[in-house]
Write an enzyme that holds these catalytic residues in place. Structure first.
Site, PDB file in Angstrom:
ATOM      1  N   GLY A 521       1.062  -1.206  -0.106  1.00  0.00           N
ATOM      2  CA  GLY A 521       0.138   0.459   0.279  1.00  0.00           C
ATOM      3  C   GLY A 521       1.292   1.296  -0.308  1.00  0.00           C
ATOM      4  CG  ASP A 633       9.188  -7.931  -2.066  1.00  0.00           C
ATOM      5  OD1 ASP A 633       9.964  -8.206  -2.279  1.00  0.00           O
ATOM      6  OD2 ASP A 633       7.784  -7.346  -1.730  1.00  0.00           O
TER       7      ASP A 633
END
Ligand SMILES: *[C@@H]1O[C@H](CO)[C@@H](O)[C@H](O)[C@H]1NC(C)=O
Ligand SMILES: *[C@@H]1O[C@H](CO)[C@@H](O)[C@H](O)[C@H]1NC(C)=O
Ligand SMILES: *[C@@H]1O[C@H](CO)[C@@H](O)[C@H](O)[C@H]1NC(C)=O
Ligand SMILES: *[C@@H]1O[C@H](CO)[C@@H](O)[C@H](O)[C@H]1NC(C)=O
Ligand SMILES: *[C@@H]1O[C@H](CO)[C@@H](O)[C@H](O)[C@H]1NC(C)=O
Ligand SMILES: *[C@@H]1O[C@H](CO)[C@@H](O)[C@H](O)[C@H]1NC(C)=O
Ligand SMILES: *[C@@H]1O[C@H](CO)[C@@H](O)[C@H](O)[C@H]1NC(C)=O
Ligand SMILES: *[C@@H]1O[C@H](CO)[C@@H](O)[C@H](O)[C@H]1NC(C)=O
Ligand SMILES: *[C@@H]1O[C@H](CO)[C@@H](O)[C@H](O)[C@H]1NC(C)=O
Ligand SMILES: *[C@@H]1O[C@H](CO)[C@@H](O)[C@H](O)[C@H]1NC(C)=O
Ligand SMILES: *[C@@H]1O[C@H](CO)[C@@H](O)[C@H](O)[C@H]1NC(C)=O
Length: 793
Positions: A521, A633
């Site tokens: 986000g 990630d």
């Protein structure tokens, strides 16, 4: 009288020697020289068919051999072909001490033929061979022994040698293809810069012997037969063409590896001065589009009027419109995969018939057409799926190396392309994560002060109430229950705060200043305590875990992590469906900005320090927390730099919010392309070793200061960083990876070795982070890593 007689004798002698020279015009004596502008500019063979000397090349001149009258099409040999052309002041000289030199300036000279012995004379032979002889008339050097892209009748290509095509007819520098006479007896055509393996080959005689070396040479004999002959006993093994014509002195044969990768055999017949004729006798491969890498990455070859042309795959555009062989690149961004696989936008599928390629897929299974299409559509890694005539659905990532359109192929390809209007930004990826920005003070600091004070008062009040409750009424379990509800603003870690949505909205001035967009986000800048403390507020989208309770529990796990190389979580907000995280603000942007974007490339010691800091951060997540946290990630965009340029890992622990059970496999949620370990695609469990892989890729990026995938490079083999690094590692030329930097060799080698160990396809081969840290700190020795992809192939 006597003097007159002597003069006559001298004249006679002089005349005789002159006629002698004319009888053998092809003998080039010591001291002879040529210049590009003064006549003669070349030395001719006795029949005048071949010339050796200067020819025009661009604005300058090069030295070579050609057939008279057809210099453009029949330059059969070029000296030092990759050197730039020389100016018109250059001089080609057979020096008095027997050397053949090209002088550009008075002091600057380069040998055309490198021989230890000194030559006594030279000759341009009628077969097209330029020869240097010694005193005993023995050949000490000849151009036939150093072929460039051409074999003439009588010339051989010996075992282990290769012909290299030229760039074009006018530019004879080394081009894009090679013809390799292999030691195993096979004659093979490959694109240049590929290994000697069959996936890269596009034509071969298939004459290899698996068990023994065959002493075979390629030979073009003087009657135009292309033969593979055993050099020890001169027996013919294979005749490639069926041309066995009678010997005719006025016909010459020429085999050339053309600049478009086709091996061609021509005959040239000389019927007097005005009727020379060139005939194409034989060429291989038959289909011009089967020449691998004739078209660049992501483009395919198709025949247009029997001429091969390159077209871009759907969803890609030419990198360079003027040089279509450079390939194509995507003209859209993958919006649908940016947010870990769950986005509202979805790609289109463009089907295409008769496509074929040999690039190995990452996934293959038998499927129906619809399933193949669907399977690719739903798979974030799939850029294209190919359904072959036997019903194998092969999923593939871009770039595609060897695509072609073949009307015979009964296959169908499904290409994923972006929606109209979702155009890729022109200058690389401009979607920065958290770029450094100027600090802006909030205008209504007083309001904020009030709010914050109020919040604090409320908070302490509640805290008091709770402790009161605790003291007077509740047993421990009840206390926990309250804590777990998370809405009372307390947590086990006093440092971790729970914020209300309103509070954060105000702190960020209504989410006004967006710092960047991450995988979870957007991130906004804000401030607390009257602007004294700058914060970064991350507004999570797409969190699977709806439960507030679990979310808060998760936050506390993250909140408990304290390490100087992890970005500190200051607090969070869980209100209704809203999920926000509050982090300390990192003023110096991300590692990606530092490595790829800044003018100031960090120096070597700084890079080594950063690499070690990140490794320590990951080690802490993996081994020093209560339960291991797999980041999932790791990439330079997720490494942030604080005021003192300390590297800090961000976004850790968040992957768990999207995938509740980390120990098992899951689909839909992915790391970032380029940093993802192969097990993401293989349906094997994800473990801490997945992070080790991503770290390895990032380490190589830190070493080389370039991205793991870089399409705008000079050579295709440089596109993928890891294979480029391994290639130079294998060839022991690491200094080429860090061009122009003074780096201590041992230190460079160590970092690269660690990187290569980390990116092994086989997770078990990758070291643990503990081991990585020890290797980086020089505590343990580093073994020589195997090829990263060796275990899987
Ligand atoms: C020939 O091609 C090479 C490689 O593409 C290039 O570097 C060189 O400048 C070219 N030479 C001329 C004379 O155009
Ligand atoms: C034919 O070849 C001869 C060399 O044998 C050359 O001198 C002549 O110029 C050529 N003729 C044409 C028309 O190219
Ligand atoms: C070279 O070959 C092309 C076609 O192959 C031909 O059109 C051209 O005239 C030739 N050039 C010379 C100088 O013979
Ligand atoms: C020179 O050319 C003739 C035929 O033109 C050939 O017989 C002879 O072998 C050649 N010599 C060398 C050293 O290539
Ligand atoms: C291919 O094989 C030849 C010998 O047959 C060797 O000289 C060459 O270096 C090899 N090329 C590669 C890329 O392995
Ligand atoms: C060239 O090779 C062919 C095929 O092997 C053979 O028939 C012919 O005699 C050879 N020519 C010469 C001059 O050796
Ligand atoms: C090539 O010649 C060598 C030496 O005569 C011989 O030992 C070998 O068997 C020959 N190879 C073939 C394939 O004929
Ligand atoms: C050699 O070839 C030329 C041109 O093809 C032809 O005119 C001539 O008759 C041939 N000579 C022999 C001896 O076959
Ligand atoms: C991308 O390129 C293809 C042609 O290869 C074109 O049809 C398509 O419209 C382009 N898409 C965008 C978004 O520019
Ligand atoms: C591929 O699948 C999508 C979604 O299921 C569908 O809309 C599309 O028509 C299919 N395309 C082809 C060529 O089958
Ligand atoms: C990113 O985009 C901004 C404008 O949106 C531009 O000023 C800047 O130069 C871009 N940066 C890069 C690296 O392309």
């Amino acid at each position: 009288m006597a003097s007159k007689y002597t003069l006559f004798l001298l004249l006679l002698l002089h005349f005789r020697s002159a006629t002698c020279d004319q009888e053998q015009p092809n003998i080039i004596k010591l001291g002879f020289s040529l210049s590009p502008t003064n006549h003669p500019t070349s030395w001719l063979s006795p029949s005048g068919r071949f010339a050796f000397g200067f020819y025009q090349n661009g604005n300058g001149f090069s030295v070579g051999i050609w057939m008279m009258g057809e210099i453009e099409n029949t330059t059969t040999w070029t000296a030092n072909r990759d050197d730039p052309p020389v100016p018109s002041t250059a001089k080609l000289e057979l020096t008095m001490d027997g050397k053949l030199l090209l002088r550009t300036e008075s002091k600057n000279s380069k040998p055309i033929a490198s021989v230890r012995e000194s030559a006594s004379y030279a000759a341009m032979n009628d077969s097209g061979n330029f020869i240097l002889y010694n005193r005993d008339h023995r050949v000490i050097w000849d151009s036939f022994s150093f072929p460039t892209d051409t074999l003439m009748g009588g010339q051989s290509l010996s075992r282990g040698a290769a012909l290299f095509s030229s760039v074009s007819k006018s530019n004879r520098s080394t081009g894009r293809f090679r013809l390799e006479m292999q030691y195993d007896g096979n004659l093979v055509l490959y694109p240049i810069h590929t290994p000697n393996i069959s996936v890269d080959a596009y034509w071969a005689t298939d004459t290899s012997d698996r068990w023994s070396k065959k002493n075979l040479d390629l030979h073009l004999n003087s009657t135009g037969a292309l033969l593979l002959i055993n050099i020890t006993d001169s027996t013919v093994d294979v005749t490639l063409n069926d041309g066995s014509l009678a010997f005719n002195n006025s016909i010459m044969y020429r085999a050339v590896l053309d600049s478009n990768g086709i091996l061609q055999l021509y005959s040239h017949s000389f019927n007097g001065f005005y009727e020379n004729k060139t005939t194409l006798l034989w060429s291989k491969p038959d289909n011009k589009c089967s020449v691998k890498s004739f078209c660049g990455f992501n483009s395919y070859c198709t025949l247009d009027d029997d001429q091969p042309v390159c077209r871009c795959l759907p969803g890609t555009d030419f990198i360079d419109m003027d040089e279509k062989s450079h390939g194509c690149e995507r003209n859209f961004t993958e919006e649908w995969c940016k947010d870990a696989g769950r986005s509202t936008s979805s790609p289109n599928i463009v089907p295409m018939e008769n496509m074929d390629w040999d690039d190995p897929p990452y996934f293959q299974a038998e499927m129906q057409e619809d399933d193949c299409n669907k399977s690719c559509l739903e798979d974030c890694d799939c850029d294209v799926a190919l359904l072959d005539s036997e019903g194998h659905c092969m999923k593939q990532k871009l770039p595609l190396k060897y695509a072609r359109r073949d009307p015979q192929a009964l296959s169908k390809a499904f290409f994923k392309v972006g929606l109209e209007g979702v155009k890729k930004k022109q200058t690389g990826d401009n979607t920065s994560q958290e770029p450094p920005t100027v600090i802006i003070r909030t205008k209504d600091a007083t309001v904020l002060l009030l709010v914050v004070t109020l919040g604090l008062v409320m908070w302490s009040f509640i805290a008091l109430a709770i402790s009161g409750l605790f003291a007077f009424k509740l047993r421990f379990l009840e206390y926990r229950r309250l804590l777990d509800r998370g809405d009372i603003g307390l947590s086990e870690e006093l440092a971790l705060r729970s914020f209300s949505y309103k509070e954060l909205k105000r702190a960020t001035n209504g989410f006004k200043e967006e710092l960047g967009k991450g995988s979870f986000g957007a991130v906004y800048k804000g401030s607390l305590s009257r602007g004294k403390r700058i914060i970064a507020v991350k507004r999570l989208e797409k969190v699977i875990n709806e439960g507030e309770r679990e979310f808060c529990a998760e936050m506390r796990v993250i909140g408990r992590t304290h390490h100087k190389n992890l970005v500190r979580l200051l607090g969070y907000c869980a209100e209704g469906t809203k999920r926000l995280l509050v982090y300390e603000f990192m003023s110096n942007g991300s590692l990606a900005d530092l490595l790829f974007r800044s003018q100031r490339r960090p120096d070597w010691n700084e890079r080594v320090r950063i690499a070690l800091e990140i490794a320590k951060g990951i080690l802490y997540l993996h081994e020093e927390c209560d339960a291991p946290i797999i980041h999932c990630d790791i990439k330079p965009q997720n490494i942030l730099m604080d005021d003192f340029w300390t590297a800090k890992i961000s976004d850790f622990g968040l992957a768990k919010l999207l995938m509740p059970d980390q120990t098992r496999t899951f689909t839909g949620v992915r790391g970032t392309r380029g940093y993802m370990a192969p097990e993401w695609q293989k349906n094997t469990p994800i473990s801490v070793k997945t992070d080790v892989y991503s770290y390895g890729i990032m380490l190589l990026e830190i070493v080389c200061c370039r991205r793991s995938m870089e399409v705008n490079v000079q050579r295709p083999e440089e596109i993928v960083l890891s294979s480029w690094v391994y290639k130079h590692f294998e060839a022991r030329e690491l200094e080429k990876l860090v061009w122009g930097e003074e780096i201590e060799k041992k230190s460079l080698e160590n970092l690269i070795k660690v990187g290569l160990w980390c990116i092994q396809d086989e997770p078990a081969l990758r070291p643990s982070m503990k081991c990585v840290v020890m290797m980086l700190e020089g505590i343990t020795d580093i073994a020589v890593p195997p090829c990263p992809t060796a275990a899987s192939s």
